[in-house]
Design a protein around this motif. Structure first.
Motif, short mmCIF file in Angstrom:
data_model
loop_
_atom_site.label_atom_id
_atom_site.label_comp_id
_atom_site.label_asym_id
_atom_site.label_seq_id
_atom_site.Cartn_x
_atom_site.Cartn_y
_atom_site.Cartn_z
N MET A 50 -19.24 0.85 -3.04
CA MET A 50 -18.36 1.83 -2.40
C MET A 50 -17.82 1.30 -1.06
N ARG A 81 -12.14 7.66 -7.10
CA ARG A 81 -11.69 8.52 -6.00
C ARG A 81 -11.89 10.00 -6.35
N GLN A 82 -11.62 10.35 -7.60
CA GLN A 82 -11.72 11.76 -8.00
C GLN A 82 -13.15 12.20 -8.29
N ARG A 142 0.82 -1.22 0.00
CA ARG A 142 0.00 0.00 0.00
C ARG A 142 0.85 1.26 0.00
N PRO A 187 -1.52 6.99 -11.45
CA PRO A 187 -2.62 6.53 -10.58
C PRO A 187 -3.96 7.21 -10.86
N ARG A 188 -3.92 8.43 -11.42
CA ARG A 188 -5.18 9.14 -11.68
C ARG A 188 -6.04 8.41 -12.70
N CYS A 200 -15.19 -2.00 -1.61
CA CYS A 200 -13.87 -1.77 -2.20
C CYS A 200 -12.83 -1.62 -1.09
N TRP A 259 -16.38 9.32 -5.12
CA TRP A 259 -15.86 9.38 -3.76
C TRP A 259 -16.03 10.80 -3.21
N TYR A 300 -2.45 6.22 -3.92
CA TYR A 300 -3.36 7.27 -4.38
C TYR A 300 -4.79 7.07 -3.87
N ILE A 301 -5.19 5.81 -3.72
CA ILE A 301 -6.58 5.55 -3.30
C ILE A 301 -6.67 5.16 -1.82
N GLY A 354 -6.26 -1.89 -5.36
CA GLY A 354 -5.58 -1.45 -6.58
C GLY A 354 -5.45 -2.52 -7.66
N ARG A 396 -14.10 -0.95 6.18
CA ARG A 396 -14.03 -1.76 4.95
C ARG A 396 -13.89 -3.25 5.24
N GLU A 424 -0.26 3.61 -7.39
CA GLU A 424 -1.70 3.51 -7.70
C GLU A 424 -2.51 3.10 -6.48
N ILE A 425 -1.87 2.43 -5.51
CA ILE A 425 -2.60 2.04 -4.30
C ILE A 425 -2.53 3.18 -3.28
N HIS A 468 -9.70 -0.94 -1.61
CA HIS A 468 -8.61 -0.10 -2.14
C HIS A 468 -7.35 -0.92 -2.37
N ALA A 525 -10.05 2.63 -9.85
CA ALA A 525 -10.37 3.11 -8.49
C ALA A 525 -9.94 4.57 -8.33
N GLY A 526 -8.86 4.95 -9.01
CA GLY A 526 -8.39 6.34 -8.96
C GLY A 526 -9.42 7.28 -9.55
#
Lengths: 219, 448
Positions: free
Chosen positions: B49, B81-82, A132, B72-73, B52, B85, A140-141, B56, A192, A137-138, B54, B77-78
């Motif tokens: 929601m 998130r934007q 993580r 990542p954007r 998840c 979320w 970021y979320i 990745g 979660r 990419e992980i 997270h 999932a990214g």
């Protein structure tokens, strides 16, 4: 210390059971009621054969494409989840406590198995945290709670290992083990961690749609 | 920000999005988001929601993420998130800037191809969630100009490209005339009551790919199929309103399509080689109208060709010689599992077939579907950048021809071949079949 032990194995234990079972029950109840009220059409797409096929692929190691690609995560993930389910339910000490309280008992783990499983779960938690925090990419979320959840698991398992081997300071480890275990159980419906139940609901719907409507594999 | 990103952002100014943002008030934004959450979504969205974790794992499924050097954007999932979320967490603080960002992400950075669903341990449907974001943007009037133009065309003419009724009929007559040079007894039956099959196409066919109607007519005639086309609205099965978030028009389009079939009293509908249209008619539009499954059986062209080949109604004279590869369109493979039937047809009609890797349900998206290509020139550069993995995947096959039975995939891959200078051509399945099948010179068929 003794009073704390009484509190932890008495009211707090029942409170954590109530929060876990009650919380999950209410979540599932609301989920089903809301689905029935607002998205009733979802029920008409359910397909048992599709669900069984899909769940079979996702419940066995390396059954899905993504698991074959992410081999380390698959090994860690499966070991972690199996350990997390087996340890609290089949550990001799836990079953003994249940036997003493309610007079029922079942199979228990013996020999080195609990230790091996515990070490595996702890290593997996460290791996998850490493993954993580290092994969952009992980990261970021990820939210702060995502980093906290593996720690919630590490505490009861590590202190359990400590207490069971009677390492120095084990009475404190024992109390910490009980309290952190209860905290983990109570946290499930509110974090979660609820994926342990909700995940089956999402999988059931997706696999039904893929298997029946779309005649395609979802693994 | 690197130079490439600056160039990309410069081209992202879309009049449809910008013009409406100016008039948006915070309370309107709040009210519309709230309305979608309250009345149009339910436990499904909430469960996705909440479930998840997270992890990745969906990232590597997305061609945007892979093509943009694992930014990542661009991971599924990214993108959530934007957008969603933020909407769920801070509904009180959502501004016009948030909506601009959400619209650009939902309309132009996700093809709704559902590849990521196969990589999620919980089967979370990111495409559905991006659809919810699009719905919110549509309700706020913030939609890309070109995509909205298509939705307007659907609304006014019940087809995607402003084709007037006489233009449609005239195109059919023109194609019939041309095809009769090759096959004198051929007819394209319009408005034939009680035919076995209603054949429906998408508006780009009469608009600029009329040869596909010609080829379909040849195929139908050789196979002796009792078929017809409607002369009234309903002949177009495409549905960009589904992708703009305009569910009301989506429902109207699907209803018109089925009503045409009902009026002509046909036994089933065969849809041309289009993926998104199939998604709308088979999966999305019919549900909006309250039908679990379509009221009249609907099959995609691939199923139809497969049936014709298996039953021996069409036979192959000489196999296609050049090496070919096949692009699995998301809406008929992840959406209908037609990958093996498509391969059967290719093996029957082509001598040298090379698989793309990955393939079948795991094939990479063409980058054009989900309405992304319909967002037009402002976003073409980004679409090309996002198709880098697709270009590499196609190039590696070393084939000379890419076959794909979907209009969006066809246009998207055509752009990719030009942009990445890949020396290949692209064909529909009907192109290959009409080239390779036995065609009696004076064929008539039952379509007279």
């Amino acid at each position: 210390m003794h009073n704390l032990y009484i509190l932890a194995t008495g009211p707090l234990l029942y409170l954590s059971f109530a929060l876990f079972f009650g919380g999950m029950f209410i979540q599932i109840l609301f989920l089903v009621i809301e689905t029935y009220r607002k998205e009733r059409f979802m029920f008409s797409f359910l397909s048992l054969s599709s669900v069984l096929m899909s769940v079979a692929h996702w419940l066995f190691p390396f059954g899905s494409t993504v698991m074959r690609r992410e081999k380390t995560l698959t090994l860690m993930g499966f070991g972690f989840h199996i350990g997390l389910f087996i340890l609290p339910v089949f550990l001799f000490d836990h079953v003994l406590l249940i036997y003493e309280s309610w007079g029922v008992y079942w199979l228990t783990l013996s020999g080195m198995v609990p230790d091996v499983l515990s070490v595996f779960v702890l290593s997996a938690c460290v791996y998850f945290l490493f993954r993580r925090s290092t994969k952009p990419e992980i990261r970021y979320i990820s939210t702060p709670i995502d980093y906290l959840i593996p720690l919630l698991v590490i505490f009861p398992v590590a202190t359990g290992l400590w207490a069971s081997h009677r390492l120095p300071g084990y009475p404190i480890a024992h109390i910490t083990h009980i309290l952190s275990g209860e905290l983990l159980l109570s946290a499930i419906p509110f974090t979660r961690l609820s994926h342990m139940v909700l995940g089956f609901f999402t999988r059931v719907y997706t696999s039904s749609e893929f298997g029946r409507t779309r005649a395609a594999h979802d693994w | 920000m690197n130079q490439q990103a600056q160039i990309t952002d410069k081209y992202e100014l879309d009049r449809g999005i910008e013009n409406h943002l100016e008039h948006l008030k915070p309370e309107t934004i709040r009210a519309e988001i709230d309305a979608v959450f309250r009345s149009e979504t339910g436990s499904r969205l909430k469960a996705y929601m909440k479930t998840c974790v997270h992890c990745g794992l969906c990232s590597d499924a997305c061609h945007f993420f892979l093509s943009f050097d694992r930014d990542p954007r661009y991971s599924p999932a990214g993108k959530i998130r934007q957008t969603l979320w933020e909407f769920m967490k801070n509904i009180r603080h959502i501004t016009a800037d948030h909506i601009r960002k959400a619209a650009i992400i939902a309309y132009t950075e996700c093809n709704l191809c559902r590849r990521c669903v196969l990589y999620c341990p919980f089967g979370i449907d990111t495409a559905y969630m991006m659809g919810v974001v699009r719905r919110i943007c549509h309700r706020l009037g913030v939609t890309p100009l070109y995509l909205q133009d298509t939705a307007h065309s659907h609304s006014a003419f019940m087809n995607q490209m402003w084709v007037k009724e006489d233009e449609w009929i005239d195109t059919i007559h023109w194609q019939e005339d041309d095809a009769r040079d090759e096959m004198p007894g051929l007819r394209i039956p319009l408005e034939k009551q009680g035919a076995d099959i209603m054949y429906s196409v998408i508006a780009p066919e009469p608009r600029f790919q009329a040869d596909l109607i010609y080829k379909a007519a040849i195929l139908m005639t050789v196979a002796g199929v009792n078929w017809t086309l409607p002369a009234t609205p309903g002949w177009d099965n495409s549905d960009m309103a589904m992708y703009s978030g305009d569910d009301e028009i989506m429902g109207r389009i699907t209803r018109t399509h089925f009503e045409a079939a009902e009026r002509l009293n046909v036994k089933k509908i065969v849809m041309g080689e289009c993926g998104h249209a199939f998604r709308s008619v088979y999966d999305t539009g019919n549900r909006w109208l309250g039908w679990t499954f379509p009221p009249i059986p609907v099959i995609h062209a691939i199923e139809f060709y497969y049936d014709l080949l298996v039953s021996g109604k069409i036979t192959i004279r000489e196999k296609f010689k050049d090496p070919v590869t096949f692009h699995d369109p998301c809406n008929i493979v992840r959406g209908r599992g037609l990958h093996e039937k498509a391969r059967y047809i290719i093996h029957m009609a082509c001598e040298n077939f090379i698989e793309m890797t990955p393939n079948r349900e795991h094939n990479f998206c063409c980058g054009a579907g989900g309405g992304v290509i319909n967002c037009g020139p402002p976003f073409k550069n980004k679409r090309m950048q996002a198709s880098r993995v697709k270009a590499d995947q196609i190039r590696k096959t070393g084939a000379k021809v890419v076959i794909t039975p979907c209009h969006n995939c066809h246009s998207g891959i055509d752009d990719i071949l030009h942009h990445y200078k890949i020396p290949m051509t692209i064909k529909f399945m009907v192109d290959i079949l009409t080239l390779t099948m036995n065609k009696p010179v004076n064929g008539t068929g039952d379509g007279l």
